[in-house]
Design a protein around this motif. Structure first.
Motif, PDB file in Angstrom:
ATOM      1  N   ASP A  19      -4.388 -73.430 -76.281  1.00  0.00           N
ATOM      2  CA  ASP A  19      -4.399 -74.025 -77.801  1.00  0.00           C
ATOM      3  C   ASP A  19      -3.045 -74.342 -77.689  1.00  0.00           C
ATOM      4  OD1 ASP A  19      -6.705 -74.666 -79.263  1.00  0.00           O
ATOM      5  OD2 ASP A  19      -6.615 -72.159 -79.626  1.00  0.00           O
ATOM      6  N   PHE A  20      -2.549 -74.738 -78.574  1.00  0.00           N
ATOM      7  CA  PHE A  20      -0.639 -74.748 -79.307  1.00  0.00           C
ATOM      8  C   PHE A  20      -0.534 -73.821 -79.781  1.00  0.00           C
ATOM      9  CE2 PHE A  20      -1.604 -79.329 -77.882  1.00  0.00           C
ATOM     10  CZ  PHE A  20      -0.928 -79.614 -77.301  1.00  0.00           C
ATOM     11  N   ASP A  21       0.794 -73.557 -79.758  1.00  0.00           N
ATOM     12  CA  ASP A  21       0.639 -71.747 -80.824  1.00  0.00           C
ATOM     13  C   ASP A  21       1.764 -72.349 -81.753  1.00  0.00           C
ATOM     14  OD1 ASP A  21       3.453 -73.242 -79.856  1.00  0.00           O
ATOM     15  OD2 ASP A  21       3.965 -71.425 -78.469  1.00  0.00           O
ATOM     16  N   GLY A  24       3.892 -75.925 -81.543  1.00  0.00           N
ATOM     17  CA  GLY A  24       3.595 -76.775 -81.520  1.00  0.00           C
ATOM     18  C   GLY A  24       3.506 -76.889 -79.629  1.00  0.00           C
ATOM     19  N   GLU A  25       3.110 -75.498 -79.446  1.00  0.00           N
ATOM     20  CA  GLU A  25       3.262 -75.918 -77.709  1.00  0.00           C
ATOM     21  C   GLU A  25       2.556 -74.791 -76.877  1.00  0.00           C
ATOM     22  OE1 GLU A  25       7.627 -74.025 -77.143  1.00  0.00           O
ATOM     23  OE2 GLU A  25       8.177 -75.477 -78.183  1.00  0.00           O
ATOM     24  N   VAL A  26       2.304 -75.276 -76.219  1.00  0.00           N
ATOM     25  CA  VAL A  26       1.488 -74.551 -75.044  1.00  0.00           C
ATOM     26  C   VAL A  26       2.212 -74.459 -73.886  1.00  0.00           C
ATOM     27  CG1 VAL A  26      -0.389 -74.952 -73.514  1.00  0.00           C
ATOM     28  CG2 VAL A  26      -0.573 -76.904 -75.548  1.00  0.00           C
ATOM     29  N   GLU A  98       1.133 -81.353 -70.217  1.00  0.00           N
ATOM     30  CA  GLU A  98       1.016 -79.776 -70.432  1.00  0.00           C
ATOM     31  C   GLU A  98      -0.402 -78.667 -70.168  1.00  0.00           C
ATOM     32  OE1 GLU A  98       0.769 -81.962 -73.878  1.00  0.00           O
ATOM     33  OE2 GLU A  98       1.485 -81.970 -72.447  1.00  0.00           O
ATOM     34  N   TYR A  99      -1.337 -79.442 -69.785  1.00  0.00           N
ATOM     35  CA  TYR A  99      -2.028 -78.791 -69.359  1.00  0.00           C
ATOM     36  C   TYR A  99      -1.948 -78.240 -67.974  1.00  0.00           C
ATOM     37  CZ  TYR A  99      -3.621 -80.447 -74.370  1.00  0.00           C
ATOM     38  OH  TYR A  99      -3.735 -80.355 -75.364  1.00  0.00           O
TER      39      TYR A  99
END
Length: 109
Positions: A19-21, A24-26, A98-99
């Protein structure tokens, strides 16, 4: 796409990603992403009326197989060792850079 499908006492989850924090970042940390994904799997399985002790199979997709040890650290801390599922781990290009990890599971009810 369905997040989850239940058919004949079997629960099929789509691939889960971190999930994004709130910003809005992972996290780019493989172990942190894996923990987040496993938390999501626990939540979805509970919603279906089952849990990780009923896992049948798991497929782990890693953006880079170099992250295997980090993923496995989180996995080993989470999995029910008395009822560990059959698991495959493969390197794959994931939906966004980013995943680092995506996990798909099948469980019995």
């Amino acid at each position: 796409m369905s997040e989850m499908v239940v058919h004949n006492d079997t629960v099929y989850l789509c691939g889960q990603i971190a999930d994004f924090d709130a910003m809005g970042e992972v996290s780019t940390d493989v172990e942190a992403q894996t923990r987040d994904v496993l938390r999501q799997i626990d939540t979805l399985l509970a919603r279906a009326g089952t849990d990780k002790s009923k896992l049948l199979t798991a497929t782990v997709y890693l953006a880079d197989m170099g992250g295997f040890a980090a993923m496995n650290t989180a996995w080993d801390a989470w999995v029910d060792r008395a009822n560990a599922p059959a698991r495959a781990t493969v390197e794959a290009k994931l939906a966004a850079p980013e995943y680092r990890v995506e996990i798909q599971v099948v469980a019995a009810l």
